[in-house]
Write a protein that holds these residues in place. Structure first.
Motif, PDB file in Angstrom:
ATOM      1  N   PHE A 294       1.794  10.380  -9.658  1.00  0.00           N
ATOM      2  CA  PHE A 294       0.963  10.504 -10.858  1.00  0.00           C
ATOM      3  C   PHE A 294       0.104  11.760 -10.801  1.00  0.00           C
ATOM      4  CE2 PHE A 294      -3.091   9.608 -12.998  1.00  0.00           C
ATOM      5  CZ  PHE A 294      -2.621   9.421 -14.285  1.00  0.00           C
ATOM      6  N   MET A 295      -0.522  12.002  -9.647  1.00  0.00           N
ATOM      7  CA  MET A 295      -1.412  13.161  -9.529  1.00  0.00           C
ATOM      8  C   MET A 295      -0.639  14.479  -9.607  1.00  0.00           C
ATOM      9  SD  MET A 295      -4.403  12.034  -9.545  1.00  0.00           S
ATOM     10  CE  MET A 295      -5.386  13.414  -9.043  1.00  0.00           C
ATOM     11  N   THR A 296       0.583  14.507  -9.098  1.00  0.00           N
ATOM     12  CA  THR A 296       1.351  15.749  -9.175  1.00  0.00           C
ATOM     13  C   THR A 296       1.827  16.021 -10.598  1.00  0.00           C
ATOM     14  OG1 THR A 296       3.352  14.568  -8.518  1.00  0.00           O
ATOM     15  CG2 THR A 296       2.106  15.680  -6.778  1.00  0.00           C
ATOM     16  N   ARG A 297       2.014  14.989 -11.402  1.00  0.00           N
ATOM     17  CA  ARG A 297       2.452  15.193 -12.784  1.00  0.00           C
ATOM     18  C   ARG A 297       1.301  15.515 -13.724  1.00  0.00           C
ATOM     19  NH1 ARG A 297       7.145  10.682 -13.889  1.00  0.00           N
ATOM     20  NH2 ARG A 297       8.418  11.258 -12.105  1.00  0.00           N
ATOM     21  N   CYS A 298       0.078  15.198 -13.330  1.00  0.00           N
ATOM     22  CA  CYS A 298      -1.079  15.459 -14.178  1.00  0.00           C
ATOM     23  C   CYS A 298      -1.360  16.956 -14.247  1.00  0.00           C
ATOM     24  CB  CYS A 298      -2.313  14.747 -13.637  1.00  0.00           C
ATOM     25  SG  CYS A 298      -2.251  12.978 -13.830  1.00  0.00           S
ATOM     26  N   THR A 299      -1.715  17.421 -15.417  1.00  0.00           N
ATOM     27  CA  THR A 299      -2.099  18.820 -15.590  1.00  0.00           C
ATOM     28  C   THR A 299      -3.400  18.868 -16.371  1.00  0.00           C
ATOM     29  OG1 THR A 299      -0.838  18.982 -17.643  1.00  0.00           O
ATOM     30  CG2 THR A 299       0.290  19.642 -15.612  1.00  0.00           C
ATOM     31  N   LYS A 300      -4.144  19.937 -16.167  1.00  0.00           N
ATOM     32  CA  LYS A 300      -5.362  20.142 -16.940  1.00  0.00           C
ATOM     33  C   LYS A 300      -4.983  20.549 -18.356  1.00  0.00           C
ATOM     34  CE  LYS A 300      -9.003  21.600 -13.846  1.00  0.00           C
ATOM     35  NZ  LYS A 300      -9.892  22.719 -13.523  1.00  0.00           N
ATOM     36  N   PRO A 301      -5.737  20.068 -19.349  1.00  0.00           N
ATOM     37  CA  PRO A 301      -5.426  20.489 -20.713  1.00  0.00           C
ATOM     38  C   PRO A 301      -5.833  21.952 -20.925  1.00  0.00           C
ATOM     39  CG  PRO A 301      -7.383  19.103 -20.685  1.00  0.00           C
ATOM     40  CD  PRO A 301      -6.820  19.104 -19.296  1.00  0.00           C
ATOM     41  N   ASP A 302      -5.058  22.656 -21.734  1.00  0.00           N
ATOM     42  CA  ASP A 302      -5.459  24.021 -22.069  1.00  0.00           C
ATOM     43  C   ASP A 302      -6.563  23.963 -23.127  1.00  0.00           C
ATOM     44  OD1 ASP A 302      -3.890  23.095 -24.104  1.00  0.00           O
ATOM     45  OD2 ASP A 302      -2.641  24.877 -24.278  1.00  0.00           O
ATOM     46  N   GLN A 303      -7.069  25.111 -23.505  1.00  0.00           N
ATOM     47  CA  GLN A 303      -8.220  25.147 -24.404  1.00  0.00           C
ATOM     48  C   GLN A 303      -7.894  24.539 -25.767  1.00  0.00           C
ATOM     49  OE1 GLN A 303      -9.975  28.984 -24.927  1.00  0.00           O
ATOM     50  NE2 GLN A 303     -11.675  28.210 -26.131  1.00  0.00           N
ATOM     51  N   LYS A 304      -6.706  24.796 -26.283  1.00  0.00           N
ATOM     52  CA  LYS A 304      -6.320  24.268 -27.590  1.00  0.00           C
ATOM     53  C   LYS A 304      -6.275  22.736 -27.549  1.00  0.00           C
ATOM     54  CE  LYS A 304      -2.537  24.420 -30.909  1.00  0.00           C
ATOM     55  NZ  LYS A 304      -1.170  24.872 -31.177  1.00  0.00           N
TER      56      LYS A 304
ATOM     57  N   PRO B 199       0.811  -1.226   0.000  1.00  0.00           N
ATOM     58  CA  PRO B 199       0.000   0.000   0.000  1.00  0.00           C
ATOM     59  C   PRO B 199       0.846   1.279   0.000  1.00  0.00           C
ATOM     60  CG  PRO B 199      -0.736  -1.515   1.722  1.00  0.00           C
ATOM     61  CD  PRO B 199       0.501  -2.069   1.140  1.00  0.00           C
ATOM     62  N   ARG B 200       1.997   1.229   0.638  1.00  0.00           N
ATOM     63  CA  ARG B 200       2.880   2.414   0.645  1.00  0.00           C
ATOM     64  C   ARG B 200       3.345   2.735  -0.766  1.00  0.00           C
ATOM     65  NH1 ARG B 200       6.357   0.384   5.606  1.00  0.00           N
ATOM     66  NH2 ARG B 200       4.917   0.866   7.284  1.00  0.00           N
ATOM     67  N   ASP B 201       3.765   1.708  -1.501  1.00  0.00           N
ATOM     68  CA  ASP B 201       4.202   1.925  -2.883  1.00  0.00           C
ATOM     69  C   ASP B 201       3.054   2.437  -3.747  1.00  0.00           C
ATOM     70  OD1 ASP B 201       6.761   1.103  -2.285  1.00  0.00           O
ATOM     71  OD2 ASP B 201       6.449  -0.960  -3.010  1.00  0.00           O
ATOM     72  N   PHE B 202       1.852   1.894  -3.535  1.00  0.00           N
ATOM     73  CA  PHE B 202       0.686   2.327  -4.309  1.00  0.00           C
ATOM     74  C   PHE B 202       0.378   3.802  -4.040  1.00  0.00           C
ATOM     75  CE2 PHE B 202      -3.921   2.892  -4.700  1.00  0.00           C
ATOM     76  CZ  PHE B 202      -4.068   2.564  -6.036  1.00  0.00           C
ATOM     77  N   ILE B 203       0.406   4.192  -2.783  1.00  0.00           N
ATOM     78  CA  ILE B 203       0.123   5.594  -2.437  1.00  0.00           C
ATOM     79  C   ILE B 203       1.211   6.505  -2.982  1.00  0.00           C
ATOM     80  CG2 ILE B 203      -0.032   7.196  -0.488  1.00  0.00           C
ATOM     81  CD1 ILE B 203      -1.480   4.941   1.036  1.00  0.00           C
ATOM     82  N   LYS B 204       2.463   6.075  -2.897  1.00  0.00           N
ATOM     83  CA  LYS B 204       3.569   6.880  -3.416  1.00  0.00           C
ATOM     84  C   LYS B 204       3.442   7.058  -4.925  1.00  0.00           C
ATOM     85  CE  LYS B 204       8.098   5.908  -4.317  1.00  0.00           C
ATOM     86  NZ  LYS B 204       9.291   5.133  -4.131  1.00  0.00           N
ATOM     87  N   ASP B 205       3.155   5.964  -5.648  1.00  0.00           N
ATOM     88  CA  ASP B 205       2.986   6.063  -7.101  1.00  0.00           C
ATOM     89  C   ASP B 205       1.773   6.917  -7.470  1.00  0.00           C
ATOM     90  OD1 ASP B 205       5.199   4.459  -7.428  1.00  0.00           O
ATOM     91  OD2 ASP B 205       4.035   2.613  -7.741  1.00  0.00           O
ATOM     92  N   GLY B 206       0.708   6.785  -6.698  1.00  0.00           N
ATOM     93  CA  GLY B 206      -0.493   7.580  -6.965  1.00  0.00           C
ATOM     94  C   GLY B 206      -0.263   9.065  -6.774  1.00  0.00           C
ATOM     95  N   THR B 207       0.444   9.437  -5.733  1.00  0.00           N
ATOM     96  CA  THR B 207       0.704  10.864  -5.508  1.00  0.00           C
ATOM     97  C   THR B 207       1.648  11.419  -6.571  1.00  0.00           C
ATOM     98  OG1 THR B 207       2.431  10.274  -3.920  1.00  0.00           O
ATOM     99  CG2 THR B 207       0.263  10.824  -3.037  1.00  0.00           C
TER     100      THR B 207
END
Length: 69
Positions: free
Chosen positions: A21-31, A11-19
């Motif tokens: 992933f979420m920090t690298r995700c960005t919202k797409p711009d309009q284009k 579970p520690r590895d899963f939480i670490k990988d999940g965080t």
């Protein structure tokens, strides 16, 4: 004791990988969003056209095989 440590590590590895992933995700711009919407729209049109053509071919073939009952 090593087995318990291994079970707690999963579970520690899963939480670490999940965080990470979420920090690298960005919202797409309009284009980028418009480009994705266009690609999805073209996909819908292509799949609809393929389904329509298959249905047009299927109806006469089905009538030939089953007969005009």
């Amino acid at each position: 004791m090593s087995d318990v440590h291994d079970l707690l590590e999963i579970p520690r590895d899963f939480i670490k990988d999940g965080t990470q992933f979420m920090t690298r995700c960005t919202k797409p711009d309009q284009k980028e969003f418009v480009q994705i919407c266009k690609a999805v729209g073209v996909g819908f049109l292509v799949m609809g056209a393929i389904g329509y053509v298959i249905k047009l071919i299927h109806i006469p073939v089905n009538n030939i095989l089953v007969g005009a009952a």
